[in-house]
Design a protein around this motif. Structure first.
Motif, PDB file in Angstrom:
ATOM      1  N   UNK A  17      22.778  39.614  42.722  1.00  0.00           N
ATOM      2  CA  UNK A  17      23.019  40.886  41.969  1.00  0.00           C
ATOM      3  C   UNK A  17      22.077  41.835  42.589  1.00  0.00           C
ATOM      4  N   UNK A  18      22.276  42.896  42.926  1.00  0.00           N
ATOM      5  CA  UNK A  18      21.508  44.023  43.380  1.00  0.00           C
ATOM      6  C   UNK A  18      21.651  43.941  45.005  1.00  0.00           C
ATOM      7  N   UNK A  19      22.096  42.904  45.427  1.00  0.00           N
ATOM      8  CA  UNK A  19      22.134  42.405  47.047  1.00  0.00           C
ATOM      9  C   UNK A  19      23.953  42.828  47.374  1.00  0.00           C
ATOM     10  N   UNK A  20      24.688  42.332  46.646  1.00  0.00           N
ATOM     11  CA  UNK A  20      26.237  42.539  47.070  1.00  0.00           C
ATOM     12  C   UNK A  20      26.617  43.539  45.813  1.00  0.00           C
ATOM     13  N   UNK A  21      27.206  44.649  46.333  1.00  0.00           N
ATOM     14  CA  UNK A  21      27.735  45.728  45.566  1.00  0.00           C
ATOM     15  C   UNK A  21      28.800  45.438  44.514  1.00  0.00           C
ATOM     16  N   UNK A  22      28.571  45.757  43.206  1.00  0.00           N
ATOM     17  CA  UNK A  22      29.562  45.463  42.114  1.00  0.00           C
ATOM     18  C   UNK A  22      29.615  46.717  41.409  1.00  0.00           C
ATOM     19  N   UNK A  23      30.719  47.417  41.124  1.00  0.00           N
ATOM     20  CA  UNK A  23      31.134  48.415  40.239  1.00  0.00           C
ATOM     21  C   UNK A  23      32.013  48.050  39.229  1.00  0.00           C
ATOM     22  N   UNK A  24      32.284  48.635  38.183  1.00  0.00           N
ATOM     23  CA  UNK A  24      33.495  48.452  37.196  1.00  0.00           C
ATOM     24  C   UNK A  24      33.375  49.181  36.051  1.00  0.00           C
ATOM     25  N   UNK A  25      34.111  48.778  35.063  1.00  0.00           N
ATOM     26  CA  UNK A  25      34.119  49.364  33.803  1.00  0.00           C
ATOM     27  C   UNK A  25      34.583  48.528  32.636  1.00  0.00           C
ATOM     28  N   UNK A  26      34.284  48.780  31.352  1.00  0.00           N
ATOM     29  CA  UNK A  26      34.682  48.360  30.180  1.00  0.00           C
ATOM     30  C   UNK A  26      35.994  48.657  29.569  1.00  0.00           C
ATOM     31  N   UNK A  27      37.161  47.970  29.533  1.00  0.00           N
ATOM     32  CA  UNK A  27      38.232  48.222  28.897  1.00  0.00           C
ATOM     33  C   UNK A  27      38.153  48.658  27.362  1.00  0.00           C
ATOM     34  N   UNK A  28      39.149  49.496  26.895  1.00  0.00           N
ATOM     35  CA  UNK A  28      38.889  50.055  25.533  1.00  0.00           C
ATOM     36  C   UNK A  28      40.491  50.068  24.802  1.00  0.00           C
TER      37      UNK A  28
END
Length: 330
Positions: free
Chosen positions: A120-131
């Motif tokens: 974590x914080x080394x490999x980029x990860x983004x995203x979102x929470x479904x609603x």
């Protein structure tokens, strides 16, 4: 290919055509629309809210499609036991996009423990929470879809891991209007999505009582400095009778929070904070609270288009932010 080759808001038929091309995709939309899409190299999440090129809107007839840039992509879904390994599966040179269902145990696990995950914080990860549609909060659950099979999950995360060519990289960005105000410091005895009593400037007190007595506007989140980054924790509800406060993300034990400084003219301030020339955007999303409090229906947000979400991921779970990912070339 026809206009289904474009990104953005499109009909399910256009999205199906794009899926058939083999492109790696992230798709947001109403549950019934997602379930009608053919299998392919895509992940999806439920929300009827979007900011498209024409502005913010709610639609249950269209889906929002984001085409992913990279040399290769793989899709996985994770339950709570396997989620800590999410970045071990990510490429050494690339990025990951994750979608998690609101109200699920897997979201709670990610919110609490993601900062401790390997890489974590080394490999980029983004995203979102479904609603879900706001009128159906108590009737319908949020869900995610593994597009390889069309399977729908209410307590798993879906992730696409994307490999990049050697001369390309990505940068994770957030748009956050808030900074800590001058009010009392708040410290919590446990990491949790809700609280009753806490330390208020070092003295025992009740947070709901404090909010009520001080007339604090619950649109303004709690803000803390997480190792140099200002992170919001938004208030979901204040129950004066139960003297309890619920949050959209957990407050962490051992961290000092303060209520955010009020933002004058929230809609204008948010639109003014949009990047004018962000570069090549590979992914973006925006919070449902920004959509509501900034009156984004019909409003454009520069080049940031995408799903309106019930939480955002820029490494860890965030609230009341916009998140975007840009491509960098050597």
């Amino acid at each position: 290919m026809s206009d289904a080759s474009r990104e953005g808001l499109m009909t399910p038929d256009q999205a199906a055509e794009l899926i058939s091309s083999g492109r790696a995709l992230c798709i947001a939309g109403d549950r019934e629309l997602l379930l009608k899409l053919p299998p392919g190299n895509w992940i999806g999440g439920t929300t009827p809210y979007f900011v498209a090129s024409q502005g913010g809107l709610c639609s249950r007839d269209c889906v929002f499609v984001q085409c992913l840039h990279g040399s290769d992509a793989s899709i996985e879904n994770y339950d709570g036991d396997h989620l800590p390994h999410v970045l071990e599966d990510a490429p050494e040179h690339g990025y990951s996009i994750i979608i998690l269902p609101a109200g699920s145990r897997v979201l709670e696990d990610y919110a609490r423990y993601a900062p401790t995950y390997f890489d974590m914080f080394i490999k980029p990860i983004v995203g979102w929470v479904a609603g879900v549609h706001l009128d159906e909060l108590e009737q319908v659950g949020a869900a995610v879809v593994d597009g390889r099979t069309g399977d729908l999950f209410t307590d798993r995360a879906v992730v696409v891991h994307v490999q990049l060519p050697e001369r390309e990289s990505v940068t994770v960005h957030t748009v956050n209007l808030f900074e800590a105000g001058d009010g009392p410091g708040l410290e919590f005895a446990a990491t949790d999505f809700s609280t009753e009593d806490c330390l208020i400037d070092g003295r025992p007190g009740n947070l709901a009582d404090t909010i009520q007595a001080s007339g604090i506007d619950s649109r303004w989140p709690l803000v803390a400095d997480y190792c140099g980054a200002l992170v919001n924790v938004s208030i979901q509800a204040v129950d004066a009778q139960a003297r309890a406060v619920r949050f959209y993300a957990p407050v962490f034990e051992g961290v000092c929070y303060r209520f955010a400084k009020p933002v004058a003219h929230y809609p204008e301030a948010f639109l003014a904070a949009m990047p004018e020339d962000p570069g090549e955007i590979l992914f973006s999303c925006n919070c449902i609270l920004n959509y509501l409090y900034s009156n984004l229906e019909g409003q454009r947000t520069a080049q940031l288009t995408g799903p309106i979400t019930f939480g955002e991921v820029a490494y860890q779970l965030l609230n009341q932010t916009a998140v975007y990912l840009t491509l960098e070339c050597d």
